[in-house]
Design a protein around this motif. Sequence first.
Motif, PDB file in Angstrom:
ATOM      1  N   SER A  54       0.808  -1.232   0.000  1.00  0.00           N
ATOM      2  CA  SER A  54       0.000   0.000   0.000  1.00  0.00           C
ATOM      3  C   SER A  54       0.835   1.274   0.000  1.00  0.00           C
ATOM      4  N   VAL A  55       1.941   1.249  -0.723  1.00  0.00           N
ATOM      5  CA  VAL A  55       2.766   2.437  -0.890  1.00  0.00           C
ATOM      6  C   VAL A  55       2.913   2.686  -2.394  1.00  0.00           C
ATOM      7  N   CYS A  56       1.807   2.637  -3.091  1.00  0.00           N
ATOM      8  CA  CYS A  56       1.793   2.659  -4.554  1.00  0.00           C
ATOM      9  C   CYS A  56       2.398   3.923  -5.165  1.00  0.00           C
ATOM     10  N   LYS A  57       2.376   5.013  -4.449  1.00  0.00           N
ATOM     11  CA  LYS A  57       2.942   6.255  -4.989  1.00  0.00           C
ATOM     12  C   LYS A  57       4.456   6.322  -4.853  1.00  0.00           C
ATOM     13  N   ARG A  58       5.083   5.291  -4.220  1.00  0.00           N
ATOM     14  CA  ARG A  58       6.546   5.301  -4.019  1.00  0.00           C
ATOM     15  C   ARG A  58       7.170   3.946  -4.366  1.00  0.00           C
ATOM     16  N   PRO A  59       6.873   3.431  -5.571  1.00  0.00           N
ATOM     17  CA  PRO A  59       7.445   2.134  -5.938  1.00  0.00           C
ATOM     18  C   PRO A  59       8.944   2.263  -6.212  1.00  0.00           C
ATOM     19  N   CYS A  60       9.641   1.254  -6.062  1.00  0.00           N
ATOM     20  CA  CYS A  60       9.347  -0.069  -5.525  1.00  0.00           C
ATOM     21  C   CYS A  60       9.539  -0.048  -4.004  1.00  0.00           C
ATOM     22  N   THR A  61       8.787  -0.893  -3.302  1.00  0.00           N
ATOM     23  CA  THR A  61       8.709  -0.824  -1.858  1.00  0.00           C
ATOM     24  C   THR A  61       9.052  -2.146  -1.201  1.00  0.00           C
ATOM     25  N   VAL A  62       9.771  -2.056  -0.067  1.00  0.00           N
ATOM     26  CA  VAL A  62      10.085  -3.227   0.752  1.00  0.00           C
ATOM     27  C   VAL A  62       9.821  -2.867   2.215  1.00  0.00           C
ATOM     28  N   ALA A  63       9.686  -3.897   3.036  1.00  0.00           N
ATOM     29  CA  ALA A  63       9.587  -3.722   4.488  1.00  0.00           C
ATOM     30  C   ALA A  63      10.526  -4.722   5.129  1.00  0.00           C
ATOM     31  N   VAL A  64      11.206  -4.301   6.193  1.00  0.00           N
ATOM     32  CA  VAL A  64      12.091  -5.206   6.926  1.00  0.00           C
ATOM     33  C   VAL A  64      11.566  -5.301   8.349  1.00  0.00           C
ATOM     34  N   ALA A  65      11.470  -6.543   8.836  1.00  0.00           N
ATOM     35  CA  ALA A  65      10.961  -6.788  10.183  1.00  0.00           C
ATOM     36  C   ALA A  65      11.776  -7.884  10.840  1.00  0.00           C
ATOM     37  N   SER A  66      11.874  -7.785  12.159  1.00  0.00           N
ATOM     38  CA  SER A  66      12.599  -8.771  12.945  1.00  0.00           C
ATOM     39  C   SER A  66      12.075  -8.674  14.376  1.00  0.00           C
ATOM     40  N   ALA A  67      12.027  -9.798  15.061  1.00  0.00           N
ATOM     41  CA  ALA A  67      11.521  -9.820  16.435  1.00  0.00           C
ATOM     42  C   ALA A  67      12.291  -8.833  17.310  1.00  0.00           C
ATOM     43  N   ASP A  68      11.571  -8.094  18.119  1.00  0.00           N
ATOM     44  CA  ASP A  68      12.143  -7.148  19.084  1.00  0.00           C
ATOM     45  C   ASP A  68      12.924  -6.011  18.433  1.00  0.00           C
ATOM     46  N   ARG A  69      12.660  -5.741  17.172  1.00  0.00           N
ATOM     47  CA  ARG A  69      13.326  -4.649  16.459  1.00  0.00           C
ATOM     48  C   ARG A  69      12.269  -3.769  15.801  1.00  0.00           C
ATOM     49  N   TRP A  70      12.674  -2.565  15.486  1.00  0.00           N
ATOM     50  CA  TRP A  70      11.801  -1.684  14.725  1.00  0.00           C
ATOM     51  C   TRP A  70      11.614  -2.259  13.328  1.00  0.00           C
ATOM     52  N   THR A  71      10.449  -2.053  12.762  1.00  0.00           N
ATOM     53  CA  THR A  71      10.141  -2.420  11.382  1.00  0.00           C
ATOM     54  C   THR A  71      10.244  -1.158  10.534  1.00  0.00           C
ATOM     55  N   TYR A  72      10.830  -1.296   9.353  1.00  0.00           N
ATOM     56  CA  TYR A  72      10.972  -0.162   8.445  1.00  0.00           C
ATOM     57  C   TYR A  72      10.316  -0.485   7.112  1.00  0.00           C
ATOM     58  N   ILE A  73       9.732   0.539   6.500  1.00  0.00           N
ATOM     59  CA  ILE A  73       9.205   0.439   5.139  1.00  0.00           C
ATOM     60  C   ILE A  73       9.969   1.459   4.308  1.00  0.00           C
ATOM     61  N   TYR A  74      10.508   0.988   3.190  1.00  0.00           N
ATOM     62  CA  TYR A  74      11.282   1.845   2.288  1.00  0.00           C
ATOM     63  C   TYR A  74      10.657   1.832   0.904  1.00  0.00           C
ATOM     64  N   GLY A  75      10.616   2.990   0.263  1.00  0.00           N
ATOM     65  CA  GLY A  75      10.097   3.104  -1.094  1.00  0.00           C
ATOM     66  C   GLY A  75      11.094   3.796  -1.999  1.00  0.00           C
ATOM     67  N   ASP A  76      10.670   4.005  -3.233  1.00  0.00           N
ATOM     68  CA  ASP A  76      11.479   4.690  -4.249  1.00  0.00           C
ATOM     69  C   ASP A  76      12.753   3.922  -4.586  1.00  0.00           C
ATOM     70  N   LEU A  77      12.680   2.605  -4.550  1.00  0.00           N
ATOM     71  CA  LEU A  77      13.855   1.769  -4.809  1.00  0.00           C
ATOM     72  C   LEU A  77      13.901   1.344  -6.273  1.00  0.00           C
ATOM     73  N   ASP A  78      15.086   1.393  -6.854  1.00  0.00           N
ATOM     74  CA  ASP A  78      15.269   0.945  -8.233  1.00  0.00           C
ATOM     75  C   ASP A  78      15.092  -0.571  -8.273  1.00  0.00           C
ATOM     76  N   PRO A  79      14.287  -1.077  -9.206  1.00  0.00           N
ATOM     77  CA  PRO A  79      13.983  -2.505  -9.213  1.00  0.00           C
ATOM     78  C   PRO A  79      15.162  -3.435  -9.470  1.00  0.00           C
ATOM     79  N   VAL A 115       9.662   5.308   4.398  1.00  0.00           N
ATOM     80  CA  VAL A 115       8.240   5.628   4.369  1.00  0.00           C
ATOM     81  C   VAL A 115       7.680   5.604   5.790  1.00  0.00           C
ATOM     82  N   ALA A 116       8.106   4.601   6.568  1.00  0.00           N
ATOM     83  CA  ALA A 116       7.604   4.473   7.933  1.00  0.00           C
ATOM     84  C   ALA A 116       8.582   3.691   8.788  1.00  0.00           C
ATOM     85  N   ARG A 117       8.534   3.988  10.089  1.00  0.00           N
ATOM     86  CA  ARG A 117       9.279   3.237  11.087  1.00  0.00           C
ATOM     87  C   ARG A 117       8.260   2.857  12.149  1.00  0.00           C
ATOM     88  N   ILE A 118       8.131   1.557  12.401  1.00  0.00           N
ATOM     89  CA  ILE A 118       7.091   1.031  13.273  1.00  0.00           C
ATOM     90  C   ILE A 118       7.766   0.379  14.488  1.00  0.00           C
TER      91      ILE A 118
END
Length: 127
Positions: A54-79, A115-118
């Motif tokens: 749901s970050v369609c205006k900032r393609p390409c997008t990934v999210a990184v998650a790990s137990a007990d760590r902050w989750t990050y969403i990144y956009g505007d990445l070259d494919p 895009v976000a830090r959770i």
Amino acid sequence: MPDDTILYVCTTCRAADDAPDGPRGGARLLDALRAELDLRPDAALRIEPVECLSVCKRPCTVAVASADRWTYIYGDLDPVASARTILDGLERYAGTPDGIVPWRERPEAFRKGVVARIPPFPAAKAG
């Protein structure tokens, strides 16, 4: 990297230069990430394709998650060109106790593309 680090890759992201009937940028990013990960046999990272972040205006997008760590969403990445940068950034992420990499140590694509830090999900309280 911790064994529980997961990189979610939006496979439905459409890059600006995608052909209407060709593979989408997100799917090409997934392929590039898998190829780069194959070059790093010691990396303990799981790559998971997802239908949409749901970050369609900032393609390409990934999210990184790990137990007990902050989750990050990144956009505007070259494919294609971002795969190495993403995995390098995730090595820095894995080297922290909480997932927060100091700003100056983050790859430029992560500094500009965040895009976000959770916050980490709170541990369940005992009884």
